[in-house]
Write a protein that holds these residues in place. Structure first.
Motif, PDB file in Angstrom:
ATOM      1  N   HIS A   8      -6.396   2.838 -12.047  1.00 23.32           N
ATOM      2  CA  HIS A   8      -5.547   1.651 -12.222  1.00 23.32           C
ATOM      3  C   HIS A   8      -4.410   1.667 -11.203  1.00 23.32           C
ATOM      4  N   TRP A   9      -3.867   0.487 -10.942  1.00 21.02           N
ATOM      5  CA  TRP A   9      -2.759   0.348 -10.006  1.00 21.02           C
ATOM      6  C   TRP A   9      -1.468   0.761 -10.689  1.00 21.02           C
ATOM      7  N   THR A  10      -0.673   1.598 -10.017  1.00 20.48           N
ATOM      8  CA  THR A  10       0.616   2.035 -10.562  1.00 20.48           C
ATOM      9  C   THR A  10       1.532   0.830 -10.761  1.00 20.48           C
ATOM     10  N   ALA A  11       1.605  -0.018  -9.761  1.00 20.32           N
ATOM     11  CA  ALA A  11       2.365  -1.268  -9.848  1.00 20.32           C
ATOM     12  C   ALA A  11       1.368  -2.404  -9.709  1.00 20.32           C
ATOM     13  N   TYR A  12       1.440  -3.374 -10.606  1.00 21.44           N
ATOM     14  CA  TYR A  12       0.451  -4.463 -10.624  1.00 21.44           C
ATOM     15  C   TYR A  12       1.091  -5.735 -11.156  1.00 21.44           C
ATOM     16  N   ASP A  13       0.699  -6.849 -10.557  1.00 23.23           N
ATOM     17  CA  ASP A  13       1.045  -8.161 -11.089  1.00 23.23           C
ATOM     18  C   ASP A  13      -0.167  -9.052 -10.910  1.00 23.23           C
ATOM     19  N   GLY A  14      -0.514  -9.770 -11.932  1.00 24.22           N
ATOM     20  CA  GLY A  14      -1.630 -10.696 -11.848  1.00 24.22           C
ATOM     21  C   GLY A  14      -1.470 -11.800 -12.865  1.00 24.22           C
ATOM     22  N   GLY A  15      -1.871 -12.973 -12.468  1.00 26.72           N
ATOM     23  CA  GLY A  15      -1.797 -14.122 -13.359  1.00 26.72           C
ATOM     24  C   GLY A  15      -2.222 -15.369 -12.615  1.00 26.72           C
ATOM     25  N   TYR A  16      -2.133 -16.479 -13.289  1.00 24.14           N
ATOM     26  CA  TYR A  16      -2.484 -17.761 -12.691  1.00 24.14           C
ATOM     27  C   TYR A  16      -1.238 -18.340 -12.039  1.00 24.14           C
ATOM     28  N   TYR A  17      -1.220 -18.279 -10.702  1.00 27.90           N
ATOM     29  CA  TYR A  17      -0.056 -18.686  -9.924  1.00 27.90           C
ATOM     30  C   TYR A  17      -0.438 -19.771  -8.915  1.00 27.90           C
ATOM     31  N   THR A  18       0.551 -20.578  -8.550  1.00 26.19           N
ATOM     32  CA  THR A  18       0.328 -21.629  -7.562  1.00 26.19           C
ATOM     33  C   THR A  18       0.577 -21.149  -6.139  1.00 26.19           C
ATOM     34  N   SER A  19       1.292 -20.024  -5.970  1.00 27.52           N
ATOM     35  CA  SER A  19       1.670 -19.583  -4.638  1.00 27.52           C
ATOM     36  C   SER A  19       1.408 -18.095  -4.372  1.00 27.52           C
ATOM     37  N   TYR A  20       2.000 -17.195  -5.179  1.00 22.67           N
ATOM     38  CA  TYR A  20       1.843 -15.769  -4.887  1.00 22.67           C
ATOM     39  C   TYR A  20       2.004 -14.910  -6.129  1.00 22.67           C
ATOM     40  N   ALA A  21       1.465 -13.666  -6.026  1.00 26.48           N
ATOM     41  CA  ALA A  21       1.659 -12.635  -7.051  1.00 26.48           C
ATOM     42  C   ALA A  21       2.593 -11.584  -6.480  1.00 26.48           C
ATOM     43  N   GLY A  22       3.379 -10.975  -7.342  1.00 26.32           N
ATOM     44  CA  GLY A  22       4.379 -10.003  -6.915  1.00 26.32           C
ATOM     45  C   GLY A  22       5.733 -10.674  -6.953  1.00 26.32           C
ATOM     46  N   PRO A  23       6.720 -10.048  -6.444  1.00 27.27           N
ATOM     47  CA  PRO A  23       6.689  -8.754  -5.782  1.00 27.27           C
ATOM     48  C   PRO A  23       6.558  -7.592  -6.770  1.00 27.27           C
ATOM     49  N   ILE A  24       5.877  -6.546  -6.308  1.00 25.31           N
ATOM     50  CA  ILE A  24       5.772  -5.307  -7.078  1.00 25.31           C
ATOM     51  C   ILE A  24       6.288  -4.176  -6.202  1.00 25.31           C
ATOM     52  N   TYR A  25       6.899  -3.159  -6.820  1.00 27.00           N
ATOM     53  CA  TYR A  25       7.593  -2.118  -6.069  1.00 27.00           C
ATOM     54  C   TYR A  25       7.112  -0.724  -6.462  1.00 27.00           C
ATOM     55  N   LEU A  26       7.223   0.215  -5.492  1.00 25.95           N
ATOM     56  CA  LEU A  26       6.850   1.601  -5.741  1.00 25.95           C
ATOM     57  C   LEU A  26       7.548   2.502  -4.727  1.00 25.95           C
ATOM     58  N   SER A  27       8.133   3.577  -5.214  1.00 25.23           N
ATOM     59  CA  SER A  27       8.689   4.603  -4.324  1.00 25.23           C
ATOM     60  C   SER A  27       7.555   5.531  -3.922  1.00 25.23           C
ATOM     61  N   ALA A  28       7.396   5.747  -2.626  1.00 26.82           N
ATOM     62  CA  ALA A  28       6.286   6.564  -2.147  1.00 26.82           C
ATOM     63  C   ALA A  28       6.695   7.406  -0.940  1.00 26.82           C
ATOM     64  N   ALA A  29       7.899   7.926  -0.956  1.00 30.64           N
ATOM     65  CA  ALA A  29       8.401   8.713   0.172  1.00 30.64           C
ATOM     66  C   ALA A  29       7.466   9.886   0.469  1.00 30.64           C
ATOM     67  N   GLY A  30       7.065   9.988   1.734  1.00 29.87           N
ATOM     68  CA  GLY A  30       6.211  11.082   2.165  1.00 29.87           C
ATOM     69  C   GLY A  30       4.773  10.994   1.697  1.00 29.87           C
ATOM     70  N   ARG A  31       4.372   9.872   1.142  1.00 33.52           N
ATOM     71  CA  ARG A  31       3.016   9.709   0.603  1.00 33.52           C
ATOM     72  C   ARG A  31       2.330   8.510   1.236  1.00 33.52           C
ATOM     73  N   CYS A  32       1.006   8.528   1.229  1.00 34.61           N
ATOM     74  CA  CYS A  32       0.223   7.377   1.661  1.00 34.61           C
ATOM     75  C   CYS A  32       0.074   6.419   0.478  1.00 34.61           C
ATOM     76  N   VAL A  33      -0.099   5.145   0.765  1.00 31.55           N
ATOM     77  CA  VAL A  33      -0.244   4.164  -0.303  1.00 31.55           C
ATOM     78  C   VAL A  33      -1.544   3.388  -0.182  1.00 31.55           C
ATOM     79  N   ASP A  34      -2.034   2.917  -1.323  1.00 24.01           N
ATOM     80  CA  ASP A  34      -3.138   1.979  -1.432  1.00 24.01           C
ATOM     81  C   ASP A  34      -2.524   0.672  -1.903  1.00 24.01           C
ATOM     82  N   TRP A  35      -2.942  -0.423  -1.320  1.00 28.58           N
ATOM     83  CA  TRP A  35      -2.365  -1.710  -1.705  1.00 28.58           C
ATOM     84  C   TRP A  35      -3.403  -2.809  -1.534  1.00 28.58           C
ATOM     85  N   MET A  36      -3.297  -3.829  -2.385  1.00 25.88           N
ATOM     86  CA  MET A  36      -4.293  -4.903  -2.344  1.00 25.88           C
ATOM     87  C   MET A  36      -3.707  -6.201  -2.847  1.00 25.88           C
ATOM     88  N   GLY A  37      -4.411  -7.272  -2.457  1.00 25.39           N
ATOM     89  CA  GLY A  37      -4.162  -8.589  -2.999  1.00 25.39           C
ATOM     90  C   GLY A  37      -5.517  -9.205  -3.298  1.00 25.39           C
TER      91      GLY A  37
END
Length: 137
Positions: free
Chosen positions: A93-122
């Protein structure tokens, strides 16, 4: 002979105009980042969500956090729009996630990831874009 040249030139010009008309009739609208994550966040990566939109990964050095926004190319009736962000590898599962029926955009969602690689999607109406294992450090 002159008639043939004129006819060929006319056909070439007509084909060029039709090609131009086709291009103008179907313009490509691309989503642009508009500061949805807030002050101090700048785009560090992005990916197309098929032809439906763009997902933006942003970062703020002031907060040390990443932010993701998934934006539609054009606004309209509400459709399912999702954004996800996690430390690589994402897992089940996504650590930070937003989803719903939107007219423009989903998010913003935030995550601290200092020194780490991230996975991200839309994802927009089932079409997904994003990247895995990026923006390390």
């Amino acid at each position: 002979m002159k008639l043939v040249r004129t006819t060929a030139a006319t056909v070439t010009a007509a084909a060029a105009m039709m090609a131009g008309a086709l291009t103008v009739a179907t313009p490509a609208y691309a989503a642009t980042y508009g500061g949805e994550c807030g002050s101090g966040y700048g785009v560090v990566n992005s990916a197309a969500i098929g032809t439906k939109g763009t997902v933006f990964l942003t970062y703020s050095s002031a907060t040390g956090r990443n932010c993701v926004v998934a934006k539609r190319n054009t606004t309209g009736s509400a459709v399912l729009v999702e954004a996800g962000l996690a430390i690589h590898p994402v897992g089940s599962h996504w650590t930070a996630y937003d989803g719903g029926y939107y007219t423009s955009y989903a998010g913003p969602i935030y995550l601290s990831a200092a020194g780490r690689c991230v996975d991200w999607m839309g994802r927009i109406s089932g079409t997904e874009g994003g990247k895995r294992g990026t923006n390390c450090g």
